[in-house]
Write a protein that holds these residues in place. Structure first.
Motif, mmCIF file in Angstrom:
data_model
loop_
_atom_site.group_PDB
_atom_site.id
_atom_site.type_symbol
_atom_site.label_atom_id
_atom_site.label_comp_id
_atom_site.label_asym_id
_atom_site.label_seq_id
_atom_site.Cartn_x
_atom_site.Cartn_y
_atom_site.Cartn_z
ATOM 1 N N GLN A 2 0.836 -1.190 0.000
ATOM 2 C CA GLN A 2 0.000 0.000 0.000
ATOM 3 C C GLN A 2 0.877 1.249 0.000
ATOM 4 O O GLN A 2 2.000 1.226 0.501
ATOM 5 C CB GLN A 2 -0.910 0.009 1.234
ATOM 6 N N THR A 3 0.351 2.339 -0.571
ATOM 7 C CA THR A 3 1.061 3.620 -0.570
ATOM 8 C C THR A 3 0.178 4.665 0.080
ATOM 9 O O THR A 3 -0.998 4.801 -0.267
ATOM 10 C CB THR A 3 1.422 4.066 -2.001
ATOM 11 N N ALA A 4 0.737 5.377 1.042
ATOM 12 C CA ALA A 4 0.028 6.458 1.721
ATOM 13 C C ALA A 4 0.642 7.786 1.330
ATOM 14 O O ALA A 4 1.855 7.946 1.354
ATOM 15 C CB ALA A 4 0.104 6.272 3.230
ATOM 16 N N ARG A 5 -0.213 8.740 0.977
ATOM 17 C CA ARG A 5 0.256 10.082 0.637
ATOM 18 C C ARG A 5 -0.221 11.134 1.635
ATOM 19 O O ARG A 5 0.194 12.285 1.567
ATOM 20 C CB ARG A 5 -0.209 10.472 -0.780
ATOM 21 N N THR A 6 -1.133 10.729 2.543
ATOM 22 C CA THR A 6 -1.622 11.634 3.578
ATOM 23 C C THR A 6 -1.431 10.964 4.930
ATOM 24 O O THR A 6 -1.404 9.727 5.037
ATOM 25 C CB THR A 6 -3.101 11.982 3.397
ATOM 26 N N TRP A 95 5.243 5.234 2.744
ATOM 27 C CA TRP A 95 4.793 6.562 3.155
ATOM 28 C C TRP A 95 5.540 7.561 2.281
ATOM 29 O O TRP A 95 6.762 7.701 2.378
ATOM 30 C CB TRP A 95 5.082 6.766 4.631
ATOM 31 N N ALA A 96 4.812 8.221 1.380
ATOM 32 C CA ALA A 96 5.420 9.131 0.399
ATOM 33 C C ALA A 96 4.684 10.460 0.415
ATOM 34 O O ALA A 96 3.923 10.788 -0.502
ATOM 35 C CB ALA A 96 5.375 8.501 -0.993
ATOM 36 N N PRO A 97 4.899 11.255 1.456
ATOM 37 C CA PRO A 97 4.149 12.513 1.593
ATOM 38 C C PRO A 97 4.685 13.610 0.693
ATOM 39 O O PRO A 97 5.858 13.604 0.301
ATOM 40 C CB PRO A 97 4.368 12.878 3.062
ATOM 41 N N GLU A 98 3.844 14.575 0.394
ATOM 42 C CA GLU A 98 4.282 15.810 -0.231
ATOM 43 C C GLU A 98 4.884 16.714 0.845
ATOM 44 O O GLU A 98 4.651 16.527 2.045
ATOM 45 C CB GLU A 98 3.100 16.510 -0.913
ATOM 46 N N VAL A 99 5.621 17.734 0.404
ATOM 47 C CA VAL A 99 6.244 18.654 1.349
ATOM 48 C C VAL A 99 5.190 19.321 2.230
ATOM 49 O O VAL A 99 5.377 19.469 3.453
ATOM 50 C CB VAL A 99 7.084 19.716 0.612
ATOM 51 N N TYR A 103 5.366 19.652 6.210
ATOM 52 C CA TYR A 103 5.602 21.002 6.721
ATOM 53 C C TYR A 103 4.440 21.911 6.299
ATOM 54 O O TYR A 103 4.556 22.687 5.354
ATOM 55 C CB TYR A 103 6.924 21.558 6.192
ATOM 56 N N PRO A 104 3.306 21.794 6.975
ATOM 57 C CA PRO A 104 2.136 22.606 6.607
ATOM 58 C C PRO A 104 2.380 24.086 6.871
ATOM 59 O O PRO A 104 3.320 24.468 7.577
ATOM 60 C CB PRO A 104 1.032 22.064 7.507
ATOM 61 N N THR A 105 1.553 24.898 6.295
ATOM 62 C CA THR A 105 1.662 26.346 6.455
ATOM 63 C C THR A 105 1.743 26.716 7.935
ATOM 64 O O THR A 105 0.957 26.237 8.749
ATOM 65 C CB THR A 105 0.437 27.037 5.822
ATOM 66 N N PHE A 140 8.968 9.216 13.276
ATOM 67 C CA PHE A 140 8.741 8.344 14.428
ATOM 68 C C PHE A 140 7.341 8.574 15.006
ATOM 69 O O PHE A 140 6.655 7.618 15.371
ATOM 70 C CB PHE A 140 9.791 8.602 15.505
ATOM 71 N N ASN A 141 6.927 9.820 15.100
ATOM 72 C CA ASN A 141 5.604 10.121 15.633
ATOM 73 C C ASN A 141 4.496 9.678 14.683
ATOM 74 O O ASN A 141 3.418 9.249 15.114
ATOM 75 C CB ASN A 141 5.473 11.620 15.914
ATOM 76 N N GLN A 142 4.742 9.777 13.389
ATOM 77 C CA GLN A 142 3.725 9.424 12.403
ATOM 78 C C GLN A 142 3.516 7.920 12.302
ATOM 79 O O GLN A 142 2.387 7.441 12.224
ATOM 80 C CB GLN A 142 4.126 9.996 11.036
#
Length: 289
Positions: A2-6, A95-99, A103-105, A140-142
Motif C-alpha cells: 500500500q502507498t500512503a500520501r496523507t 509513506w510518500a508525503p508531499e512537502v 511542513y504545513p503552512t 517516528f511520531n507518524q
C-alpha cells in the motif's frame, strides 16, 4: 504494498498492519529514505523484514536538511521505480508525503541535537542535522515504529538520531530500537550512495581511492603509528588521486564523535568527507575492532 500520501491514510494503514499478527500486535519496522534507492537501502529493508513483522518505508526528499547551494532541486526523484523496488522486497507500506503534508503552512518547530551534531558534517553543512532530526522525529511520531533502520554510512546522522531518540524518549528504553546497518560497498570498496551517479567515469575510478586509503590509514593507526601524520598522509593521497578538497579526516570516539589522538581502548571510527568534482563523498570505518 500500500502507498500512503496523507497522514490520515498512513495511520489507518499502520493500524491495520498492527492488527494482522495473531497473538498480539505486529512488530513494525521503519526504513526512512529520500528515494533514489540502491542496494544499500534494500539491505536496510531486508534487515527490517528479518527483525519485524511488517516494514514501512518512507520516501521524502526533506528540504530542511539541504543548505544553500546544495543539490535539493537536482536530487533524483523516481517514485515509481522506487515503489517497484520496495514492493519486490516485500515492503508492506510506503509513506510518500508531499512537502506540504510534512511542513504545513505555519510550521515553526525545529529540533537541535547538541554534541554529536557539531563538527564533521555539522560544521560543513550548518543546519543540516536540525533538518534531519526534525524530519526523523516526525516520522517516528507518524509511524510509531517498534524499530527503525539506518545505514552506518551516514554515521554522524545515526549518532544524532540515537541521541535524539534517547533524549526525547522516542523509543522504548529496553529495546535497541535504532538499528545501524553496516555500509554496503561496491566491488572496489566505494560506499554505495545516491550521489555516486553524479561522478564522471574518471571521477568514479578516482573515488575508489577513498576506501582504499582509509583502510591503509586504519592499519597504521592500529599498528601504533601517530594519528596526526597518518591522517595527513591520507589527505595527501586523496588529493593526489584527484579529489579537489578534504572537508575532514578524523579519528573519533564511536559514541560521542569526539576527536581522538590515538586509540583509547573503546570503539573508534575513522570518518572522512572529501569532494571530487562537484560531488561530496562521505565514508567511515571502524578502527580497533
Amino acid at each position: 504494498m500500500q502507498t500512503a500520501r496523507t497522514l490520515e491514510v498512513l495511520r489507518t494503514q499502520v493500524a491495520k498492519l498492527r492488527r494482522r499478527q495473531e497473538g498480539g500486535a505486529a512488530r513494525i519496522g521503519l526504513v526512512p529514505t529520500m528515494g533514489a534507492l540502491h542496494e544499500g537501502h534494500l539491505t536496510l529493508l531486508r534487515r527490517a523484514r528479518a527483525e519485524c513483522d511488517h516494514v514501512v518505508a518512507s520516501i521524502f526528499v526533506n528540504p530542511t536538511q539541504f543548505g544553500e547551494g546544495e543539490d535539493l532541486d537536482a536530487y533524483p526523484r523516481q517514485l515509481e521505480e522506487d515503489s517497484a523496488m520496495l514492493e519486490a522486497e516485500g515492503c508492506a507500506l510506503l509513506w510518500a508525503p508531499e512537502v506540504a503534508a510534512m511542513y504545513p503552512t505555519g510550521f515553526a518547530t525545529s529540533i537541535t541535537v547538541g554534541g554529536v551534531s557539531e563538527g564533521l558534517c555539522g560544521a560543513a553543512r550548518p543546519g543540516h542535522f536540525d533538518g534531519v532530526a526534525t524530519v526523523v522525529a516526525k516520522l517516528f511520531n507518524q509511524v510509531a515504529p517498534d524499530m527503525a533502520f539506518f545505514g552506518e554510512k551516514d554515521f554522524q546522522q545515526l549518532a544524532v538520531i540515537r541521541r535524539m531518540a534517547r533524549d526525547l524518549d522516542l523509543t522504548r528504553p529496553h529495546v535497541d530500537a535504532i538499528v545501524g546497518v553496516p555500509t554496503v560497498r561496491e566491488a572496489d570498496g566505494l560506499a554505495l550512495s545516491s550521489r555516486n551517479r553524479y561522478l564522471s567515469p574518471g571521477q568514479r575510478a578516482a573515488a575508489a581511492t577513498l576506501p582504499r586509503e582509509m583502510r591503509e590509514a586504519i592499519a597504521r593507526i592500529e599498528d601504533g603509528q601517530e594519528v596526526a601524520p597518518t591522517l595527513a598522509a591520507l589527505e595527501d593521497a586523496l588529493l593526489g588521486a584527484g579529489f579537489a578538497a578534504i572537508d575532514y579526516a578524523v579519528l573519533a570516539d564511536a559514541a560521542s564523535l569526539a576527536a581522538l589522538d590515538g586509540l583509547k581502548g573503546g570503539p573508534a571510527r575513522l570518518l572522512v568527507a572529501a569532494r571530487i568534482g562537484g560531488t561530496r563523498l562521505i565514508d567511515n570505518m571502524a578502527v580497533g575492532e
